[in-house]
Design a protein around this motif. Sequence first.
Motif, PDB file in Angstrom:
ATOM      1  N   PRO A  59       0.812  -1.224   0.000  1.00 19.22           N
ATOM      2  CA  PRO A  59       0.000   0.000   0.000  1.00 19.22           C
ATOM      3  C   PRO A  59       0.844   1.272   0.000  1.00 19.22           C
ATOM      4  N   GLN A  60       1.907   1.277   0.779  1.00 20.48           N
ATOM      5  CA  GLN A  60       2.848   2.399   0.816  1.00 20.48           C
ATOM      6  C   GLN A  60       4.254   1.794   0.717  1.00 20.48           C
ATOM      7  N   PRO A  61       4.753   1.622  -0.510  1.00 18.61           N
ATOM      8  CA  PRO A  61       6.045   0.943  -0.687  1.00 18.61           C
ATOM      9  C   PRO A  61       7.147   1.613   0.126  1.00 18.61           C
ATOM     10  N   ARG A  62       7.829   0.821   0.940  1.00 16.96           N
ATOM     11  CA  ARG A  62       8.814   1.386   1.866  1.00 16.96           C
ATOM     12  C   ARG A  62       9.933   2.117   1.142  1.00 16.96           C
ATOM     13  N   ASP A  63      10.445   1.524   0.048  1.00 20.98           N
ATOM     14  CA  ASP A  63      11.567   2.182  -0.624  1.00 20.98           C
ATOM     15  C   ASP A  63      11.150   3.511  -1.250  1.00 20.98           C
ATOM     16  N   LEU A  64       9.907   3.580  -1.747  1.00 21.42           N
ATOM     17  CA  LEU A  64       9.422   4.837  -2.318  1.00 21.42           C
ATOM     18  C   LEU A  64       9.199   5.881  -1.228  1.00 21.42           C
ATOM     19  N   VAL A  65       8.577   5.483  -0.141  1.00 17.11           N
ATOM     20  CA  VAL A  65       8.340   6.416   0.964  1.00 17.11           C
ATOM     21  C   VAL A  65       9.662   6.972   1.489  1.00 17.11           C
ATOM     22  N   GLU A  66      10.651   6.109   1.647  1.00 20.10           N
ATOM     23  CA  GLU A  66      11.944   6.570   2.146  1.00 20.10           C
ATOM     24  C   GLU A  66      12.640   7.480   1.142  1.00 20.10           C
ATOM     25  N   ALA A  67      12.497   7.167  -0.153  1.00 21.54           N
ATOM     26  CA  ALA A  67      13.106   8.021  -1.180  1.00 21.54           C
ATOM     27  C   ALA A  67      12.447   9.391  -1.214  1.00 21.54           C
ATOM     28  N   LEU A  68      11.132   9.440  -1.088  1.00 20.86           N
ATOM     29  CA  LEU A  68      10.423  10.710  -1.058  1.00 20.86           C
ATOM     30  C   LEU A  68      10.795  11.507   0.185  1.00 20.86           C
ATOM     31  N   SER A  70      13.567  11.366   1.839  1.00 21.03           N
ATOM     32  CA  SER A  70      14.916  11.880   1.646  1.00 21.03           C
ATOM     33  C   SER A  70      14.920  13.086   0.716  1.00 21.03           C
ATOM     34  N   CYS A  71      14.144  13.010  -0.355  1.00 14.29           N
ATOM     35  CA  CYS A  71      14.081  14.100  -1.323  1.00 14.29           C
ATOM     36  C   CYS A  71      13.545  15.378  -0.678  1.00 14.29           C
ATOM     37  N   TYR A  72      12.542  15.238   0.170  1.00 20.46           N
ATOM     38  CA  TYR A  72      11.885  16.407   0.761  1.00 20.46           C
ATOM     39  C   TYR A  72      12.414  16.762   2.146  1.00 20.46           C
ATOM     40  N   GLY A  73      13.363  15.976   2.652  1.00 26.64           N
ATOM     41  CA  GLY A  73      13.988  16.300   3.924  1.00 26.64           C
ATOM     42  C   GLY A  73      13.089  16.148   5.128  1.00 26.64           C
ATOM     43  N   VAL A  74      12.257  15.082   5.136  1.00 27.18           N
ATOM     44  CA  VAL A  74      11.336  14.873   6.242  1.00 27.18           C
ATOM     45  C   VAL A  74      11.433  13.433   6.743  1.00 27.18           C
ATOM     46  N   ASN A  75      10.790  13.172   7.864  1.00 31.92           N
ATOM     47  CA  ASN A  75      10.726  11.826   8.431  1.00 31.92           C
ATOM     48  C   ASN A  75       9.793  10.959   7.578  1.00 31.92           C
ATOM     49  N   PRO A  76      10.178   9.719   7.249  1.00 31.84           N
ATOM     50  CA  PRO A  76       9.291   8.851   6.464  1.00 31.84           C
ATOM     51  C   PRO A  76       7.903   8.678   7.075  1.00 31.84           C
ATOM     52  N   ALA A  77       7.796   8.798   8.395  1.00 28.42           N
ATOM     53  CA  ALA A  77       6.491   8.654   9.052  1.00 28.42           C
ATOM     54  C   ALA A  77       5.538   9.781   8.679  1.00 28.42           C
ATOM     55  N   MET A  78       6.055  10.835   8.066  1.00 32.56           N
ATOM     56  CA  MET A  78       5.232  11.977   7.670  1.00 32.56           C
ATOM     57  C   MET A  78       4.758  11.877   6.225  1.00 32.56           C
ATOM     58  N   VAL A 214       1.424  19.485   3.634  1.00 32.28           N
ATOM     59  CA  VAL A 214       2.095  19.954   2.420  1.00 32.28           C
ATOM     60  C   VAL A 214       1.898  18.942   1.304  1.00 32.28           C
ATOM     61  N   LEU A 215       1.587  19.433   0.111  1.00 34.00           N
ATOM     62  CA  LEU A 215       1.451  18.584  -1.070  1.00 34.00           C
ATOM     63  C   LEU A 215       2.674  18.761  -1.963  1.00 34.00           C
ATOM     64  N   ARG A 216       3.225  17.650  -2.425  1.00 34.24           N
ATOM     65  CA  ARG A 216       4.317  17.679  -3.391  1.00 34.24           C
ATOM     66  C   ARG A 216       3.991  16.689  -4.523  1.00 34.24           C
ATOM     67  N   THR A 217       4.712  16.814  -5.626  1.00 39.04           N
ATOM     68  CA  THR A 217       4.433  15.964  -6.781  1.00 39.04           C
ATOM     69  C   THR A 217       5.702  15.707  -7.575  1.00 39.04           C
ATOM     70  N   GLU A 265      20.256   9.276  -6.994  1.00 39.15           N
ATOM     71  CA  GLU A 265      21.224  10.375  -7.018  1.00 39.15           C
ATOM     72  C   GLU A 265      21.437  10.945  -8.410  1.00 39.15           C
ATOM     73  N   VAL A 266      21.618  10.062  -9.406  1.00 40.33           N
ATOM     74  CA  VAL A 266      21.890  10.521 -10.772  1.00 40.33           C
ATOM     75  C   VAL A 266      20.687  11.268 -11.342  1.00 40.33           C
ATOM     76  N   ALA A 267      19.501  10.684 -11.174  1.00 41.07           N
ATOM     77  CA  ALA A 267      18.293  11.311 -11.716  1.00 41.07           C
ATOM     78  C   ALA A 267      18.005  12.641 -11.034  1.00 41.07           C
ATOM     79  N   ARG A 268      18.246  12.740  -9.743  1.00 46.36           N
ATOM     80  CA  ARG A 268      17.985  13.996  -9.033  1.00 46.36           C
ATOM     81  C   ARG A 268      18.955  15.092  -9.471  1.00 46.36           C
ATOM     82  N   ALA A 269      20.173  14.700  -9.812  1.00 45.75           N
ATOM     83  CA  ALA A 269      21.123  15.693 -10.323  1.00 45.75           C
ATOM     84  C   ALA A 269      20.648  16.234 -11.665  1.00 45.75           C
ATOM     85  N   ALA A 270      20.130  15.351 -12.518  1.00 36.41           N
ATOM     86  CA  ALA A 270      19.599  15.792 -13.809  1.00 36.41           C
ATOM     87  C   ALA A 270      18.371  16.667 -13.617  1.00 36.41           C
ATOM     88  N   THR A 271      17.543  16.330 -12.629  1.00 38.44           N
ATOM     89  CA  THR A 271      16.364  17.143 -12.328  1.00 38.44           C
ATOM     90  C   THR A 271      16.778  18.539 -11.882  1.00 38.44           C
TER      91      THR A 271
END
Length: 377
Positions: A59-68, A70-78, A214-217, A265-271
């Motif tokens: 329902p909430q893939p752990r690797d995706l939640v953790e990656a998001l 990390s990207c947004y600088g917040v706790n995965p529980a949020m 907060v909403l992000r996309t 890391e590579v994709a975020r640098a390109a972004t």
Amino acid sequence: MKPHFSPALVREDLRDFAGYSSARTSHTGAPARIWLNANEAASASAIDPEGQQRRYPQPQPRDLVEALASCYGVNPAMVITGRGSDEVIDVIVRAVCLPGADGIVISSPTFGMYAVSARLHGVPVHDVPQTDLGDRWSVDVAAIAHTVRETKSKIVFLASPGNPTGSVIPTADLLWLATELSDAAVLVVDEAYQEFSDQPSVADQISDQPNIAVLRTLSKAHGLAGARVGTGIVHPQFAQVLLRVQAPYPVPEPVRAIAVAALGEVARAATAERIQTTIKLRSELAQILAGLSSVTAIYAGQANFVLVRSTGPDALLRLLADHGIVVRDMRHLPGLQDAVRVTVGTAADLEAIRAACTESGAWISPTDVEQAKQRIT
């Protein structure tokens, strides 16, 4: 001690709601070897011989939640993720507002899905219009707070940077409003275009102000509009409420894989490079549009588009369409009866706009552009 998220902000009839217990969440025993609890196909599809899609996803893939997180600088529980920000908007309305009773407050002109989601749930919509200051738009947070109290609304939706205005709401104003409404409403700050702004996210304020959401996309800066990956960043206690209300399995496995790769890391640098290019081209697009004699105002803003007013919006839309260029007619929104929104495309796209205007004779002499910019700002 950090403040808690107030249960009073959740619909009373959903405060003890357990939600749907899916096959992926109901098993809590010893590690499983054979999964026969979800009525999935026993063997792989012919078009998926490795069987990667045979099982229901987490329902909430752990690797995706953790990656998001990390990207947004917040706790995965949020973090709660879903089918674009649209689903997160819908889930928040569903969890907080009692149909036919509680309301939401918006500040037009703004993103239309806030009102759409509310009305689909039978929730009244109250509008506190923004003020056009000529080169940007201003939100009246004091009037919004008054309207929340007067109408007993439960959610305020504000976009910063705004769509279609491109304007940012000062962080101090957002925090004042959240504090003012601590016991009354959830303040949803839509940061879909935050990557293009020089104002920091308010996500790091949630631990001190739990009624902020907060909403992000990944649809804009990350270039994944087709994948439909939206994120809600909320207080962990509110996240648990939203997860119980959300429909099961919101993130398909192929989408999870794409999104996780996009947050590497590579994709975020390109972004990051793409964001800087977009910001540069945003300024160039504003200069091109300033050369149109029919343009009377430009709101370059801090998103990936430029909003303009024109004395002849029909002619402008037709001119661009005749050259195969489609932009957004915004005249259906309050206060934008003469406005057009133009997304920042590639450098080649911008040159196509310049060529279309030049060929038509609608573009004034380049030597007059500076005068035109002063005329409309």
